[in-house]
Design a protein around this motif. Structure first.
Motif, PDB file in Angstrom:
ATOM      1  N   UNK A  68       0.978  -1.156   0.180  1.00  0.00           N
ATOM      2  CA  UNK A  68       0.160  -0.053  -0.128  1.00  0.00           C
ATOM      3  C   UNK A  68       0.792   1.206  -0.078  1.00  0.00           C
ATOM      4  N   UNK A  69       1.739   1.219   0.626  1.00  0.00           N
ATOM      5  CA  UNK A  69       2.670   2.124   0.916  1.00  0.00           C
ATOM      6  C   UNK A  69       3.626   1.899  -0.275  1.00  0.00           C
ATOM      7  N   UNK A  70       4.378   1.499  -1.381  1.00  0.00           N
ATOM      8  CA  UNK A  70       4.944   1.283  -2.162  1.00  0.00           C
ATOM      9  C   UNK A  70       4.055   1.809  -3.473  1.00  0.00           C
ATOM     10  N   UNK A  71       2.397   1.386  -2.935  1.00  0.00           N
ATOM     11  CA  UNK A  71       1.874   2.056  -4.590  1.00  0.00           C
ATOM     12  C   UNK A  71       1.067   3.223  -4.073  1.00  0.00           C
ATOM     13  N   UNK A  72       1.184   4.401  -3.201  1.00  0.00           N
ATOM     14  CA  UNK A  72       1.132   5.292  -2.882  1.00  0.00           C
ATOM     15  C   UNK A  72       2.051   6.173  -3.442  1.00  0.00           C
ATOM     16  N   UNK A  73       3.008   5.685  -2.921  1.00  0.00           N
ATOM     17  CA  UNK A  73       4.285   6.554  -3.495  1.00  0.00           C
ATOM     18  C   UNK A  73       4.844   6.479  -5.057  1.00  0.00           C
ATOM     19  N   UNK A  74       4.221   5.097  -5.481  1.00  0.00           N
ATOM     20  CA  UNK A  74       4.590   5.689  -7.113  1.00  0.00           C
ATOM     21  C   UNK A  74       3.236   6.577  -8.222  1.00  0.00           C
ATOM     22  N   UNK A 124       6.715  -5.787 -12.479  1.00  0.00           N
ATOM     23  CA  UNK A 124       7.321  -7.769 -12.773  1.00  0.00           C
ATOM     24  C   UNK A 124       7.639  -8.675 -11.903  1.00  0.00           C
ATOM     25  N   UNK A 125       6.629  -8.260 -10.081  1.00  0.00           N
ATOM     26  CA  UNK A 125       6.098  -9.228  -9.393  1.00  0.00           C
ATOM     27  C   UNK A 125       5.558 -10.352  -9.558  1.00  0.00           C
ATOM     28  N   UNK A 126       6.354 -11.266  -8.948  1.00  0.00           N
ATOM     29  CA  UNK A 126       6.169 -12.689  -9.237  1.00  0.00           C
ATOM     30  C   UNK A 126       4.874 -13.002  -9.439  1.00  0.00           C
ATOM     31  N   UNK A 127       4.339 -14.274 -10.216  1.00  0.00           N
ATOM     32  CA  UNK A 127       2.811 -14.938 -10.691  1.00  0.00           C
ATOM     33  C   UNK A 127       2.080 -14.333  -9.119  1.00  0.00           C
ATOM     34  N   UNK A 128       0.824 -14.749  -9.704  1.00  0.00           N
ATOM     35  CA  UNK A 128      -0.225 -14.635  -8.684  1.00  0.00           C
ATOM     36  C   UNK A 128      -0.533 -13.030  -7.751  1.00  0.00           C
ATOM     37  N   UNK A 129       0.699 -12.261  -8.392  1.00  0.00           N
ATOM     38  CA  UNK A 129       0.326 -11.066  -7.412  1.00  0.00           C
ATOM     39  C   UNK A 129      -0.779 -10.331  -7.141  1.00  0.00           C
ATOM     40  N   UNK A 130      -0.517  -9.641  -6.349  1.00  0.00           N
ATOM     41  CA  UNK A 130      -2.076  -8.922  -5.216  1.00  0.00           C
ATOM     42  C   UNK A 130      -2.950  -7.918  -6.299  1.00  0.00           C
ATOM     43  N   UNK A 131      -3.643  -7.364  -6.862  1.00  0.00           N
ATOM     44  CA  UNK A 131      -4.511  -6.953  -7.932  1.00  0.00           C
ATOM     45  C   UNK A 131      -4.336  -5.490  -7.833  1.00  0.00           C
ATOM     46  N   UNK A 132      -3.864  -4.953  -6.867  1.00  0.00           N
ATOM     47  CA  UNK A 132      -3.177  -3.686  -6.443  1.00  0.00           C
ATOM     48  C   UNK A 132      -2.213  -3.529  -7.730  1.00  0.00           C
ATOM     49  N   UNK A 133      -1.275  -4.808  -8.154  1.00  0.00           N
ATOM     50  CA  UNK A 133      -0.049  -4.347  -9.032  1.00  0.00           C
ATOM     51  C   UNK A 133      -0.820  -4.930 -10.281  1.00  0.00           C
ATOM     52  N   UNK A 134      -1.347  -5.941 -10.625  1.00  0.00           N
ATOM     53  CA  UNK A 134      -2.708  -6.312 -11.164  1.00  0.00           C
ATOM     54  C   UNK A 134      -3.138  -4.618 -12.055  1.00  0.00           C
ATOM     55  N   UNK A 135      -3.118  -3.981 -11.229  1.00  0.00           N
ATOM     56  CA  UNK A 135      -4.780  -2.498 -11.941  1.00  0.00           C
ATOM     57  C   UNK A 135      -2.939  -1.499 -11.854  1.00  0.00           C
ATOM     58  N   UNK A 136      -1.539  -1.781 -11.575  1.00  0.00           N
ATOM     59  CA  UNK A 136      -0.543  -0.995 -11.970  1.00  0.00           C
ATOM     60  C   UNK A 136      -0.214  -0.930 -13.436  1.00  0.00           C
TER      61      UNK A 136
END
Length: 194
Positions: free
Chosen positions: A61-67, A107-119
């Motif tokens: 959550x923090x990383x996504x806010x930063x980016x 490029x995180x591993x398979x089955x990533x968090x849906x927030x990463x998929x959104x990114x």
């Protein structure tokens, strides 16, 4: 003796704390990568761990806010009329050099968090329009896909995480893109023979 309670400074303090946490995390991720110490982030922001976790329940959550700022910058560039794929890739590269953590999230591993998929989807949409135009004008091979570009960006980020300084990352990024362009760009046509 009773303890003196600090007055609750309300929503303004919460907004300031959130902004301070994002700024501190941006610096920490740039310096130490995704695994930067969250305790150090809270300390640099001048807040307690509890405040950090009230705003950001987990590291992602923090990383996504930063980016989010980085994505917004990419979206603003892509929205400008006449923006080319090359300009979008150049900005992605600049952001990667400044903080490899941003692109590593893509490029995180398979089955990533849906927030990463959104990114990933947001970045993919940014690349799609530029790619279509580059292919229409013959600058990029027709078989190149948005997935290919995301893979190239992920490879770039992975390699750059191994380099300690921004200057080294800048030099390496230039060399990497020169090599990758050979597989992406349409080869120049031979001119008339003399």
């Amino acid at each position: 003796m009773t303890a003196t309670r600090r007055p609750n400074r309300g929503p303004k303090a919460a907004a300031r704390n959130r902004a301070a946490l994002i700024a501190a995390a941006r610096d920490a991720f740039a310096a130490s990568g995704y695994d930067a110490s969250l305790t150090d982030v809270a300390r640099a922001a001048g807040v307690g761990q509890g405040s950090l976790y009230r705003h950001f329940p987990d590291r992602l959550s923090l990383a996504l806010a930063v980016f989010e700022d980085s994505i917004a910058e990419l979206e603003a560039l892509a929205a400008r009329p006449g923006t080319t794929l090359e300009e979008v890739l150049a900005l992605v590269t600049e952001q990667t050099i400044a903080s490899t953590t941003f692109i590593r999230l893509l490029s995180m591993p398979p089955q990533p968090d849906p927030r990463i998929l959104g990114l990933r989807e947001r970045v993919g949409r940014l690349l799609e329009a530029g790619l279509a135009e580059a292919q229409r004008t013959g600058r990029v091979r027709p078989e190149v896909t948005t997935g290919d570009l995301l893979l190239a960006i992920g490879m770039l980020a992975l390699l750059l995480t191994e380099l300690p300084t921004e200057a080294e990352r800048t030099r390496a990024a230039g060399r990497i893109w020169r090599m990758l362009r050979q597989g992406i760009e349409t080869p120049p046509r031979a001119g008339p023979s003399a």
